[in-house]
Design an enzyme around this catalytic site. Structure first.
Site, PDB file in Angstrom:
ATOM      1  N   CYS A   1     -11.141   2.564   0.098  1.00  0.00           N
ATOM      2  CA  CYS A   1      -9.663   2.772   0.495  1.00  0.00           C
ATOM      3  C   CYS A   1      -9.411   1.893   1.732  1.00  0.00           C
ATOM      4  O   CYS A   1     -10.214   1.873   2.715  1.00  0.00           O
ATOM      5  CB  CYS A   1      -9.491   4.533   0.721  1.00  0.00           C
ATOM      6  SG  CYS A   1      -8.126   4.812   1.504  1.00  0.00           S
ATOM      7  N   THR A   2      -8.150   1.451   1.741  1.00  0.00           N
ATOM      8  CA  THR A   2      -7.875   0.757   2.832  1.00  0.00           C
ATOM      9  C   THR A   2      -7.661   1.362   4.140  1.00  0.00           C
ATOM     10  O   THR A   2      -7.561   0.479   5.389  1.00  0.00           O
ATOM     11  CB  THR A   2      -6.705  -0.236   2.425  1.00  0.00           C
ATOM     12  OG1 THR A   2      -5.707   0.496   2.224  1.00  0.00           O
ATOM     13  CG2 THR A   2      -6.937  -1.407   1.553  1.00  0.00           C
ATOM     14  N   HIS A   3      -7.537   2.487   4.365  1.00  0.00           N
ATOM     15  CA  HIS A   3      -7.637   3.335   5.318  1.00  0.00           C
ATOM     16  C   HIS A   3      -9.033   3.311   6.178  1.00  0.00           C
ATOM     17  O   HIS A   3      -8.978   3.602   7.359  1.00  0.00           O
ATOM     18  CB  HIS A   3      -7.130   4.741   5.316  1.00  0.00           C
ATOM     19  CG  HIS A   3      -5.598   4.779   5.125  1.00  0.00           C
ATOM     20  ND1 HIS A   3      -5.223   4.594   3.658  1.00  0.00           N
ATOM     21  CD2 HIS A   3      -4.990   5.586   5.849  1.00  0.00           C
ATOM     22  CE1 HIS A   3      -3.609   4.760   4.163  1.00  0.00           C
ATOM     23  NE2 HIS A   3      -3.483   5.402   5.288  1.00  0.00           N
TER      24      HIS A   3
ATOM     25  N   ASP B   1       0.726  -1.204   0.053  1.00  0.00           N
ATOM     26  CA  ASP B   1      -0.024   0.057  -0.066  1.00  0.00           C
ATOM     27  C   ASP B   1       0.924   1.158  -0.088  1.00  0.00           C
ATOM     28  O   ASP B   1       2.257   0.898   0.074  1.00  0.00           O
ATOM     29  CB  ASP B   1      -0.840   0.070   1.435  1.00  0.00           C
ATOM     30  CG  ASP B   1      -1.864   1.224   1.250  1.00  0.00           C
ATOM     31  OD1 ASP B   1      -2.425   1.472   0.389  1.00  0.00           O
ATOM     32  OD2 ASP B   1      -1.845   2.184   2.481  1.00  0.00           O
ATOM     33  N   SER B   2       0.383   2.341  -0.130  1.00  0.00           N
ATOM     34  CA  SER B   2       1.074   3.562  -0.138  1.00  0.00           C
ATOM     35  C   SER B   2       1.706   3.603   1.330  1.00  0.00           C
ATOM     36  O   SER B   2       2.701   4.648   1.526  1.00  0.00           O
ATOM     37  CB  SER B   2       0.064   4.617  -0.718  1.00  0.00           C
ATOM     38  OG  SER B   2      -0.972   5.066   0.325  1.00  0.00           O
TER      39      SER B   2
ATOM     40  N   TYR C   1      -0.700   8.426  -2.251  1.00  0.00           N
ATOM     41  CA  TYR C   1      -0.838   8.025  -3.854  1.00  0.00           C
ATOM     42  C   TYR C   1      -2.320   8.657  -4.343  1.00  0.00           C
ATOM     43  O   TYR C   1      -2.346   9.091  -5.552  1.00  0.00           O
ATOM     44  CB  TYR C   1      -1.112   6.720  -3.979  1.00  0.00           C
ATOM     45  CG  TYR C   1       0.166   5.647  -3.926  1.00  0.00           C
ATOM     46  CD1 TYR C   1       1.475   6.255  -3.414  1.00  0.00           C
ATOM     47  CD2 TYR C   1       0.162   4.517  -4.274  1.00  0.00           C
ATOM     48  CE1 TYR C   1       2.349   5.773  -3.344  1.00  0.00           C
ATOM     49  CE2 TYR C   1       1.283   3.384  -4.372  1.00  0.00           C
ATOM     50  CZ  TYR C   1       2.470   4.258  -3.779  1.00  0.00           C
ATOM     51  OH  TYR C   1       3.621   3.571  -3.664  1.00  0.00           O
ATOM     52  N   GLY C   2      -3.189   8.945  -3.292  1.00  0.00           N
ATOM     53  CA  GLY C   2      -4.562   9.333  -3.950  1.00  0.00           C
ATOM     54  C   GLY C   2      -4.774  10.649  -4.495  1.00  0.00           C
ATOM     55  O   GLY C   2      -5.628  10.894  -5.314  1.00  0.00           O
TER      56      GLY C   2
ATOM     57  N   GLU D   1      -4.574   8.728   9.848  1.00  0.00           N
ATOM     58  CA  GLU D   1      -3.294   8.692   9.948  1.00  0.00           C
ATOM     59  C   GLU D   1      -2.609   9.531  11.111  1.00  0.00           C
ATOM     60  O   GLU D   1      -1.622   9.432  11.714  1.00  0.00           O
ATOM     61  CB  GLU D   1      -2.297   9.145   8.563  1.00  0.00           C
ATOM     62  CG  GLU D   1      -2.613   8.012   7.652  1.00  0.00           C
ATOM     63  CD  GLU D   1      -1.367   7.645   6.756  1.00  0.00           C
ATOM     64  OE1 GLU D   1      -0.367   8.212   6.861  1.00  0.00           O
ATOM     65  OE2 GLU D   1      -1.184   6.385   6.163  1.00  0.00           O
TER      66      GLU D   1
ATOM     67  N   THR E   1      -6.449   2.969  -4.199  1.00  0.00           N
ATOM     68  CA  THR E   1      -5.897   4.035  -5.351  1.00  0.00           C
ATOM     69  C   THR E   1      -4.999   3.376  -6.410  1.00  0.00           C
ATOM     70  O   THR E   1      -5.201   3.290  -7.712  1.00  0.00           O
ATOM     71  CB  THR E   1      -5.305   5.291  -4.668  1.00  0.00           C
ATOM     72  OG1 THR E   1      -5.790   5.576  -3.682  1.00  0.00           O
ATOM     73  CG2 THR E   1      -4.731   6.045  -5.705  1.00  0.00           C
TER      74      THR E   1
ATOM     75  N   CYS F   1      -4.423  -1.475  -1.699  1.00  0.00           N
ATOM     76  CA  CYS F   1      -4.544  -0.105  -1.920  1.00  0.00           C
ATOM     77  C   CYS F   1      -5.476   0.200  -3.089  1.00  0.00           C
ATOM     78  O   CYS F   1      -5.321  -0.092  -4.158  1.00  0.00           O
ATOM     79  CB  CYS F   1      -3.301   0.694  -2.390  1.00  0.00           C
ATOM     80  SG  CYS F   1      -3.053   2.530  -2.674  1.00  0.00           S
TER      81      CYS F   1
HETATM   82  N1  DGL Z   1      -4.571   3.248   1.238  1.00  0.00           N
HETATM   83  C1  DGL Z   1      -4.981   4.055  -0.014  1.00  0.00           C
HETATM   84  C2  DGL Z   1      -6.060   3.492  -0.610  1.00  0.00           C
HETATM   85  O1  DGL Z   1      -6.576   2.432  -0.474  1.00  0.00           O
HETATM   86  C3  DGL Z   1      -4.974   5.726   0.412  1.00  0.00           C
HETATM   87  C4  DGL Z   1      -3.784   6.434   0.814  1.00  0.00           C
HETATM   88  C5  DGL Z   1      -3.383   7.255  -0.070  1.00  0.00           C
HETATM   89  O2  DGL Z   1      -4.073   8.180  -0.827  1.00  0.00           O
HETATM   90  O3  DGL Z   1      -2.139   6.750  -0.588  1.00  0.00           O
HETATM   91  O4  DGL Z   1      -6.572   4.003  -1.746  1.00  0.00           O
END
Ligand code: DGL
Length: 270
Positions: free
Chosen positions: A185-187, A11-12, A43-44, A153, A76, A74
């Protein structure tokens, strides 16, 4: 193929750990190499071209660990880069978009599905596209939630502040009467309670990382690649910056302490 080889997950940054948590539950004997690209998160907000470049480097790094499968944990990266890179590698590479959409379509009764994701994910239109490939009559309401990742975060996963932000982001989904929402999004699983508070407990939330973990378990079984050992799997963590920060915050995502050393690598070398 050696079934004891690890699964590579990336993931990012920290978000992919919500997927690792599910893989550890479902497949406790699997060895895992996790990479969090903490020097280049988020990354988003980046262009598709940049994300494809990052994803290639992330995969190239994981491949140095002789892995048997990759999960792009991730939203994104899965939405913007998976199609572009999949054909370049002689290995199974799974993302989060298709498994989450399949599950959402199965679970929605009123055929109104909400999608929450980063700007990059929502702009890619991939979740919508996949849902409509399964059933073109489903109404899809997509919403980018750019504040969710920084909130999570920084430890704001509950309370007044994320609730206020969520009320604003989730209004179009509430107005449309969706019965199912993809946490694309995994967050976002860390905001589950906040989202339930705003949308009501009757809503079905689909955790994209969890759907990806289930899909990975199915694919490993289909390919005959499950780790048959009776020893608990070993998880190794790598990041591209600030390993101590990852160790501290990672526990929140993983719901257990990260006891292993987190190692820092230079991702630009890959
Ligand atoms: N965990 C990333 C996702 O699932 C989001 C975080 C990012 O923007 O890098 O999209």
């Amino acid at each position: 193929m050696d079934n004891n080889k690890p699964i590579g997950i990336f993931d990012s940054g920290l978000g992919g750990l919500t997927c690792v948590k599910e893989v550890m539950k479902l497949l406790p004997n699997e060895n895992i190499i996790y990479f969090g690209d903490t020097s280049r998160v988020p990354y988003g907000t980046r262009s598709g071209e940049t994300i494809v470049k990052y994803v290639r480097q992330d995969i190239n790094f994981l491949k140095t660990h002789d892995i048997k499968m990759i999960i792009i944990a991730c939203g994104t990266a899965s939405a913007t880069a998976l199609d572009a890179v999949r054909g370049d590698y002689d290995m199974e590479i799974l993302g989060v978009v298709a498994p989450a959409c399949n599950e959402a379509v199965k679970r929605s009764k009123n055929k109104k599905i909400g999608i929450l994701g980063t700007l990059g994910t929502i702009n890619s239109g991939k979740y919508r596209e996949h849902i409509h490939e399964i059933d073109g009559t489903i109404e899809v309401i997509s919403q980018a939630c750019p504040m969710f990742v920084p909130l999570v975060e920084n430890g704001y996963s509950s309370g007044e502040i994320p609730t206020l932000v969520a009320r604003d982001y989730l209004k179009p989904l509430r107005d449309a009467g969706v019965d199912t929402v993809i946490l694309g999004c995994t967050h976002y699983p860390l905001l589950t309670d906040v989202i339930y508070d705003v949308l009501g407990r009757n809503i079905t939330l689909v955790d994209a990382g969890k759907s990806a973990a289930l899909n990975a378990a199915e694919r490993l079984a289909q390919l005959g690649l499950e780790n048959k050992s009776d020893k608990p799997g070993v998880v190794q963590y790598f990041v591209s910056d600030n390993a101590p920060n990852f160790s501290t915050l990672g526990g929140m995502f993983l719901e257990r302490e990260i006891n292993n050393n987190v190692r820092k690598i230079d991702i630009e070398e890959y």
